[in-house]
Motif scaffolding. Structure first.
Motif, mmCIF file in Angstrom:
data_model
loop_
_atom_site.group_PDB
_atom_site.id
_atom_site.type_symbol
_atom_site.label_atom_id
_atom_site.label_comp_id
_atom_site.label_asym_id
_atom_site.label_seq_id
_atom_site.Cartn_x
_atom_site.Cartn_y
_atom_site.Cartn_z
ATOM 1 N N GLU A 155 -25.133 82.164 99.529
ATOM 2 C CA GLU A 155 -24.969 82.090 100.960
ATOM 3 C C GLU A 155 -23.864 81.017 101.148
ATOM 4 N N HIS A 156 -22.891 81.412 102.235
ATOM 5 C CA HIS A 156 -21.802 80.240 102.548
ATOM 6 C C HIS A 156 -21.926 79.607 103.972
ATOM 7 N N SER A 157 -22.917 80.085 104.609
ATOM 8 C CA SER A 157 -23.115 79.294 105.959
ATOM 9 C C SER A 157 -23.733 77.889 106.096
ATOM 10 N N LEU A 158 -24.288 77.522 104.893
ATOM 11 C CA LEU A 158 -24.606 75.954 104.727
ATOM 12 C C LEU A 158 -23.793 75.410 103.832
ATOM 13 N N GLU A 159 -23.464 76.324 102.779
ATOM 14 C CA GLU A 159 -22.573 75.429 101.864
ATOM 15 C C GLU A 159 -21.254 74.731 102.264
ATOM 16 N N VAL A 160 -20.692 75.576 103.388
ATOM 17 C CA VAL A 160 -19.312 75.360 103.600
ATOM 18 C C VAL A 160 -19.535 73.795 104.653
ATOM 19 N N GLN A 161 -20.552 73.673 105.128
ATOM 20 C CA GLN A 161 -20.921 72.427 105.660
ATOM 21 C C GLN A 161 -20.986 71.201 104.462
ATOM 22 N N VAL A 162 -21.230 71.235 103.517
ATOM 23 C CA VAL A 162 -21.350 70.173 102.578
ATOM 24 C C VAL A 162 -20.421 69.361 102.200
ATOM 25 N N PRO A 163 -19.214 70.099 101.991
ATOM 26 C CA PRO A 163 -17.967 69.076 101.760
ATOM 27 C C PRO A 163 -17.681 68.210 102.917
ATOM 28 N N PHE A 164 -17.682 68.725 104.252
ATOM 29 C CA PHE A 164 -17.561 67.753 105.307
ATOM 30 C C PHE A 164 -18.760 66.672 105.314
ATOM 31 N N LEU A 165 -19.811 67.155 104.838
ATOM 32 C CA LEU A 165 -21.072 65.807 104.888
ATOM 33 C C LEU A 165 -20.857 64.822 103.715
ATOM 34 N N GLN A 166 -20.253 65.476 102.501
ATOM 35 C CA GLN A 166 -20.143 64.532 101.497
ATOM 36 C C GLN A 166 -18.757 63.451 101.954
ATOM 37 N N VAL B 271 -22.367 73.887 114.609
ATOM 38 C CA VAL B 271 -21.083 73.821 113.915
ATOM 39 C C VAL B 271 -20.918 75.588 113.375
ATOM 40 N N PRO B 272 -19.442 75.892 113.221
ATOM 41 C CA PRO B 272 -19.097 77.040 112.587
ATOM 42 C C PRO B 272 -19.215 77.173 111.128
ATOM 43 N N HIS B 273 -18.910 78.204 110.602
ATOM 44 C CA HIS B 273 -18.963 78.371 109.100
ATOM 45 C C HIS B 273 -18.177 79.255 108.411
ATOM 46 N N ALA B 274 -16.962 79.525 109.151
ATOM 47 C CA ALA B 274 -16.143 80.381 108.152
ATOM 48 C C ALA B 274 -15.386 79.631 107.495
ATOM 49 N N GLY B 275 -14.166 80.174 106.929
ATOM 50 C CA GLY B 275 -13.318 79.392 105.821
ATOM 51 C C GLY B 275 -12.545 78.241 106.817
ATOM 52 N N TYR B 276 -12.155 77.345 105.954
ATOM 53 C CA TYR B 276 -11.681 76.045 106.732
ATOM 54 C C TYR B 276 -10.392 76.391 107.440
ATOM 55 N N ARG B 277 -9.527 77.223 106.918
ATOM 56 C CA ARG B 277 -8.314 77.629 107.661
ATOM 57 C C ARG B 277 -8.625 78.383 108.921
ATOM 58 N N PHE B 278 -9.829 78.777 109.181
ATOM 59 C CA PHE B 278 -10.331 79.509 110.321
ATOM 60 C C PHE B 278 -10.839 78.524 111.282
ATOM 61 N N VAL C 94 -9.976 68.078 104.334
ATOM 62 C CA VAL C 94 -11.172 67.708 105.046
ATOM 63 C C VAL C 94 -10.789 66.474 105.861
ATOM 64 N N ASP C 95 -10.217 65.588 105.288
ATOM 65 C CA ASP C 95 -9.663 64.300 105.898
ATOM 66 C C ASP C 95 -8.472 64.791 106.858
ATOM 67 N N SER C 96 -7.748 65.572 106.723
ATOM 68 C CA SER C 96 -6.636 65.985 107.692
ATOM 69 C C SER C 96 -7.288 66.588 108.822
ATOM 70 N N LEU C 97 -8.446 67.548 108.630
ATOM 71 C CA LEU C 97 -9.117 67.976 109.722
ATOM 72 C C LEU C 97 -9.743 66.887 110.538
ATOM 73 N N LEU C 98 -10.467 66.022 109.984
ATOM 74 C CA LEU C 98 -11.196 64.932 110.350
ATOM 75 C C LEU C 98 -10.224 63.975 111.517
ATOM 76 N N ALA C 99 -8.966 63.795 110.810
ATOM 77 C CA ALA C 99 -8.105 62.972 111.381
ATOM 78 C C ALA C 99 -7.387 63.645 112.920
ATOM 79 N N GLY C 100 -7.825 64.826 113.007
ATOM 80 C CA GLY C 100 -7.174 65.615 113.902
ATOM 81 C C GLY C 100 -8.009 65.555 115.325
ATOM 82 N N VAL C 101 -9.312 64.744 115.029
ATOM 83 C CA VAL C 101 -9.914 64.577 116.217
ATOM 84 C C VAL C 101 -10.097 63.255 116.619
ATOM 85 N N GLU C 102 -10.028 62.780 117.908
ATOM 86 C CA GLU C 102 -10.224 61.643 118.512
ATOM 87 C C GLU C 102 -11.537 61.651 119.139
#
Length: 263
Positions: free
Chosen positions: A129-140, A45-52, A24-32
């Motif tokens: 359901e994954h569509s909301l769960e995958v958002q939670v680690p980002f939010l945390q 926001v999308p909700h697929a696997g993080y690698r996608f 998560v930190d590396s994905l966030l660091a890739g955004v200016e």
């Protein structure tokens, strides 16, 4: 005290806490984030696997991180992929868990939606359901500790009814709305991009009736948000777009991902 356990840890995102936080930190660091960026009332926001779709989702979460002190709670709306549902349903759990720990749910907001008849209390569609769960680690990772969330799944519901729910859900100051959806599914890359371009135009032109059920898996939430944007005078803006072919998937059968801000 009831806690919803993670359903897709180890599938859509890593189950190891250190690996997950590092990703998560590396994905966030890739955004200016631009210096003049303002906190918007709503995002897609999308909700697929993080690698996608993780790089596309990070376009939104990097912006939330920049404004974390101003965010009091987050309303999440996404589709129910696995349990048949008509209308909208809220989770009755006190907390949701991921490998990064537990996050509280917004009980006041939940009761408001239930009492207004905008959503039913129903944990069944939330459990797998994954569509909301995958958002939670980002939010945390980006929110101040203890910031609550209000997860809502939406089945077939008129756009105006979803817009009413969202308007009620964000009425309290400091609430940010996240609509979770992917775009086209399993088309060749060129065809997917053409289809997604039309969907992006429908969102930016605030035309919910032009978003078809094959254009977005979270179509009911997306239509509702687009209808609310038209009411509220918000301007939707595309932050990022990709297909799975841009990250790790083959080009002959892709899924489209978009991130929007509404301000």
């Amino acid at each position: 005290m009831t806690v919803r356990p993670p359903a897709v840890a180890g599938k859509f995102y890593p189950s190891d806490p250190d690996t997950l936080r590092g990703l998560v930190d590396s994905l966030l660091a890739g955004v200016e984030v631009p210096a003049d960026d303002a906190l918007a009332p709503a995002y897609v926001v999308p909700h697929a696997g993080y690698r996608f779709s993780g790089p596309t989702a990070a376009q939104v979460y990097a912006r939330l991180a920049a404004h974390a002190e101003r965010i009091a709670r987050v309303l999440l709306i996404g589709p129910a992929h696995f349990v048949r549902l008509t209308g909208c349903a809220v989770s009755t759990a006190d907390k949701w868990a991921t490998p990064l720990g537990e996050i509280p749910l917004d009980a006041i907001g939940r009761n408001t939606l239930i009492e207004a008849g905008a959503a039913a209390a129903n944990d069944e569609p939330h459990e797998p359901e994954h569509s909301l769960e995958v958002q939670v680690p980002f939010l945390q990772a980006v929110l101040m500790p203890g910031t609550p969330i209000l997860p809502v799944v939406a089945g077939p519901t008129p756009a105006d009814a979803v817009a009413d729910l969202l308007a009620a859900g964000i009425r309290r100051s400091g609430t940010v709305l996240l609509c979770s959806t992917d775009l086209s599914h399993y088309e060749p890359d060129a065809q997917a991009r053409e289809q997604d371009a039309a969907t992006i135009r429908a969102v930016t032109e605030r035309a919910p009736d032009r978003i078809g059920v094959r254009d977005a898996c979270g179509v009911f939430g997306l239509r509702g948000l687009t209808a609310l944007a038209a009411r509220a005078g918000w301007t939707p803006r595309l932050l990022g777009y990709a297909t799975s072919a841009d990250t790790i998937g083959p080009p002959d059968r892709v899924v489209g991902y978009a991130a929007f801000t509404f301000c």
